[in-house]
Design a protein around this motif. Structure first.
Motif, short mmCIF file in Angstrom:
data_model
loop_
_atom_site.label_atom_id
_atom_site.label_comp_id
_atom_site.label_asym_id
_atom_site.label_seq_id
_atom_site.Cartn_x
_atom_site.Cartn_y
_atom_site.Cartn_z
N ASP A 1 -32.02 0.40 15.64
CA ASP A 1 -32.19 -0.84 14.55
C ASP A 1 -33.22 -1.51 14.81
O ASP A 1 -33.49 -1.95 16.10
CB ASP A 1 -31.10 -1.83 14.63
CG ASP A 1 -30.52 -2.78 13.77
OD1 ASP A 1 -31.95 -3.46 13.41
OD2 ASP A 1 -29.50 -3.26 13.10
N VAL A 2 -34.38 -1.92 14.27
CA VAL A 2 -35.55 -2.64 14.49
C VAL A 2 -35.39 -3.89 14.92
O VAL A 2 -36.38 -4.48 15.54
CB VAL A 2 -36.46 -2.48 13.17
CG1 VAL A 2 -36.83 -1.20 12.89
CG2 VAL A 2 -35.74 -3.43 12.02
N LYS A 3 -33.98 -4.55 14.96
CA LYS A 3 -34.02 -6.09 15.39
C LYS A 3 -34.10 -5.85 17.04
O LYS A 3 -34.17 -7.02 17.58
CB LYS A 3 -32.53 -6.62 15.22
CG LYS A 3 -31.47 -5.99 15.74
CD LYS A 3 -30.09 -6.40 15.16
CE LYS A 3 -28.70 -5.85 15.63
NZ LYS A 3 -27.52 -6.56 15.12
N PHE A 4 -33.87 -4.82 17.51
CA PHE A 4 -34.03 -4.50 19.06
C PHE A 4 -35.51 -4.27 19.39
O PHE A 4 -35.78 -4.45 20.74
CB PHE A 4 -32.96 -3.55 19.42
CG PHE A 4 -31.49 -3.65 19.38
CD1 PHE A 4 -30.89 -4.60 20.26
CD2 PHE A 4 -30.97 -3.05 18.46
CE1 PHE A 4 -29.55 -4.96 20.18
CE2 PHE A 4 -29.42 -3.20 18.30
CZ PHE A 4 -29.00 -4.21 19.13
N LEU A 5 -36.36 -4.10 18.66
CA LEU A 5 -37.66 -3.27 18.88
C LEU A 5 -38.52 -4.67 19.11
O LEU A 5 -38.44 -5.59 18.31
CB LEU A 5 -38.28 -2.55 18.07
CG LEU A 5 -37.39 -1.31 17.76
CD1 LEU A 5 -38.15 -0.47 16.60
CD2 LEU A 5 -37.58 -0.53 19.02
N THR A 6 -39.39 -4.40 20.16
CA THR A 6 -40.42 -5.43 20.35
C THR A 6 -41.72 -4.48 20.33
O THR A 6 -42.06 -3.37 21.07
CB THR A 6 -40.31 -6.00 21.86
OG1 THR A 6 -39.13 -6.91 21.74
CG2 THR A 6 -41.48 -6.99 21.95
N PRO A 7 -42.97 -4.98 19.89
CA PRO A 7 -44.22 -4.45 19.98
C PRO A 7 -44.49 -4.33 21.41
O PRO A 7 -44.60 -5.19 22.28
CB PRO A 7 -45.11 -5.19 19.26
CG PRO A 7 -44.12 -6.01 18.26
CD PRO A 7 -42.87 -6.21 18.84
N LEU A 8 -45.03 -3.11 21.75
CA LEU A 8 -45.63 -2.98 23.26
C LEU A 8 -47.17 -2.99 23.33
O LEU A 8 -47.74 -2.26 22.62
CB LEU A 8 -44.99 -1.46 23.81
CG LEU A 8 -45.33 -1.13 25.09
CD1 LEU A 8 -44.68 -2.23 26.26
CD2 LEU A 8 -45.11 0.25 25.50
N PRO A 9 -47.56 -4.00 24.13
CA PRO A 9 -49.11 -3.98 24.15
C PRO A 9 -49.79 -2.93 24.58
O PRO A 9 -49.08 -2.27 25.56
CB PRO A 9 -49.36 -5.37 25.06
CG PRO A 9 -47.82 -5.99 25.00
CD PRO A 9 -47.00 -5.18 24.95
N GLU A 10 -51.03 -2.57 24.12
CA GLU A 10 -51.77 -1.62 24.75
C GLU A 10 -52.10 -1.67 26.15
O GLU A 10 -52.05 -0.53 26.87
CB GLU A 10 -52.96 -1.46 23.76
CG GLU A 10 -52.96 -0.89 22.55
CD GLU A 10 -52.54 0.54 22.12
OE1 GLU A 10 -52.80 1.11 22.98
OE2 GLU A 10 -52.33 0.82 21.11
N SER A 11 -52.03 -2.80 26.72
CA SER A 11 -52.26 -3.01 27.99
C SER A 11 -51.06 -2.72 28.95
O SER A 11 -51.01 -2.48 30.20
CB SER A 11 -52.52 -4.46 28.33
OG SER A 11 -51.67 -5.42 27.94
N VAL A 12 -49.84 -2.27 28.35
CA VAL A 12 -48.62 -2.09 29.04
C VAL A 12 -48.25 -0.46 28.70
O VAL A 12 -48.25 -0.36 27.58
CB VAL A 12 -47.61 -2.94 28.88
CG1 VAL A 12 -46.35 -2.45 29.45
CG2 VAL A 12 -47.85 -4.25 28.96
N SER A 13 -48.16 0.19 29.94
CA SER A 13 -48.01 1.64 29.76
C SER A 13 -46.57 1.98 29.25
O SER A 13 -45.54 1.04 29.30
CB SER A 13 -48.07 2.44 31.23
OG SER A 13 -47.17 2.13 32.05
N TYR A 14 -46.24 3.12 28.71
CA TYR A 14 -44.99 3.28 28.28
C TYR A 14 -43.84 3.26 29.33
O TYR A 14 -42.85 2.72 29.35
CB TYR A 14 -44.80 4.66 27.52
CG TYR A 14 -45.33 4.81 26.21
CD1 TYR A 14 -44.57 4.06 25.22
CD2 TYR A 14 -46.38 5.71 25.94
CE1 TYR A 14 -45.36 3.92 23.91
CE2 TYR A 14 -46.97 5.70 24.62
CZ TYR A 14 -46.44 5.03 23.58
OH TYR A 14 -46.99 5.19 22.39
#
Length: 323
Positions: A101-114
């Motif tokens: 569910d997309v309500k759990f998702l947060t955009p991950l900044p490019e500066s932070v690795s997976y």
């Protein structure tokens, strides 16, 4: 078809089965993500053993991960294919890919690795609610952090130090003591060799602590209460040694203590609050004030071995599994 860890009955690490699992197209309000890294947390053990009941069986454990959106379901306009994302708080992470569910998702900044994203979301958001929403740490506060060299503990020590607290940590070995000191702990107690209550009294000159953060449970209770000064706050947020036993509220009255048992999921149930918490976490990590320590990276297929190490308290910092 994707590879995933599946649990068909509660039990020890051997119930973690690595096998093929069907993955349907994402449903309404869902995104499908290819997971580049999966976080490991003690709550995964609680679900495996049945201390926390899973939604159904069989199920895929894991509450934290990071990856790339590869499909979106009907009605989703907040994320698109190719977006980097991270999440915490919904079971099903131990898999190569998953629907969420997309309500759990947060955009991950490019500066932070997976890998860092998978290691920091559940632990880092936990520390955010501990420091800002359970007991709000102020400059000059004295706090006690149990399991200070664990994944949450190392983040908690660093962030509390940045806020101006005097941090006392408990650990189980000299190696872990070194890690806690490097993370900002002003004093470290070897709980296997020392009486942590007596040492807290000695370190503080009898003044004791404004707050105790306890993820250990049975082994540190009720000693944690004895480490608090009048009007101090006991924050219980885990049961690594087993649940703390029931107790009479009357034991709190002599020092007018506050006790709270929060958990992450109610805090992040509100998407606006989740975004606020995540923004604060990303800010403190990208500034370099808090470093996310990943001390072990293992293949997803080795989940059983990872759980054995976690339960033996043989881990420090974060462990990440790669699908």
């Amino acid at each position: 078809m994707v590879k995933a860890i599946r649990i068909y009955e509660n039990g020890g690490p051997d119930v973690l089965r690595y096998e093929d699992m069907d993955l349907p197209a994402p449903g309404p309000g869902e995104a499908q993500i290819r997971q580049h890294a999966v976080g490991v947390n003690f709550i995964d053990v609680y679900f495996r053993t049945g201390l926390y009941p899973p939604p159904s069986q069989p199920f895929t454990p894991g509450n934290e991960g990071a990856g790339e959106v590869i499909a979106v379901g009907p009605g989703v306009d907040t994320f698109k294919v190719g977006d980097r994302v991270a999440y915490a708080g919904t079971i099903g992470a131990y898999a190569e890919a998953r629907n969420i569910d997309v309500k759990f998702l947060t955009p991950l900044p490019e500066s932070v690795s997976y890998e860092t994203g998978a290691a920091m979301m559940l632990k880092g958001l936990t520390v955010e609610y501990l420091l800002f929403r359970s007991y709000k740490v102020q400059p000059g506060d004295v706090i006690l952090v149990h399991a200070a060299a664990g994944g949450v503990g190392l983040i908690l020590c660093q962030w509390a130090k940045k806020l101006g607290a005097f941090v006392i940590g408990t650990v189980g070995s000299e190696d872990k003591a070194k890690l806690a000191r490097e993370a900002g702990a002003d004093a470290v107690i070897l709980y296997r060799q020392e009486d942590f209550v007596a040492r807290v009294k000695e370190i503080t000159g009898g003044a004791l602590c404004h707050a105790v953060y306890d993820s250990v449970g049975k082994d540190t209770f009720p000693g944690s209460l004895d480490c608090l000064r009048p009007f101090g706050t006991f924050v219980s947020f885990g049961n690594a040694s087993g649940p703390a036993p029931p107790f009479s509220l009357g034991v709190l009255s002599s020092k007018a203590l506050f006790v709270t048992r929060p958990s992450l999921f109610p805090f992040i149930a509100d998407q606006a609050r989740l975004r606020e918490m995540a923004a604060r976490l990303f800010d403190v990590v990208t500034s370099g004030a808090v470093k996310i320590a990943i001390h072990s990276t293992r293949p997803l297929a080795e989940a059983a071995e990872v759980h054995r190490a976690l339960e033996a308290r043989a881990t420090t910092g974060a462990t990440v599994m790669i699908p």
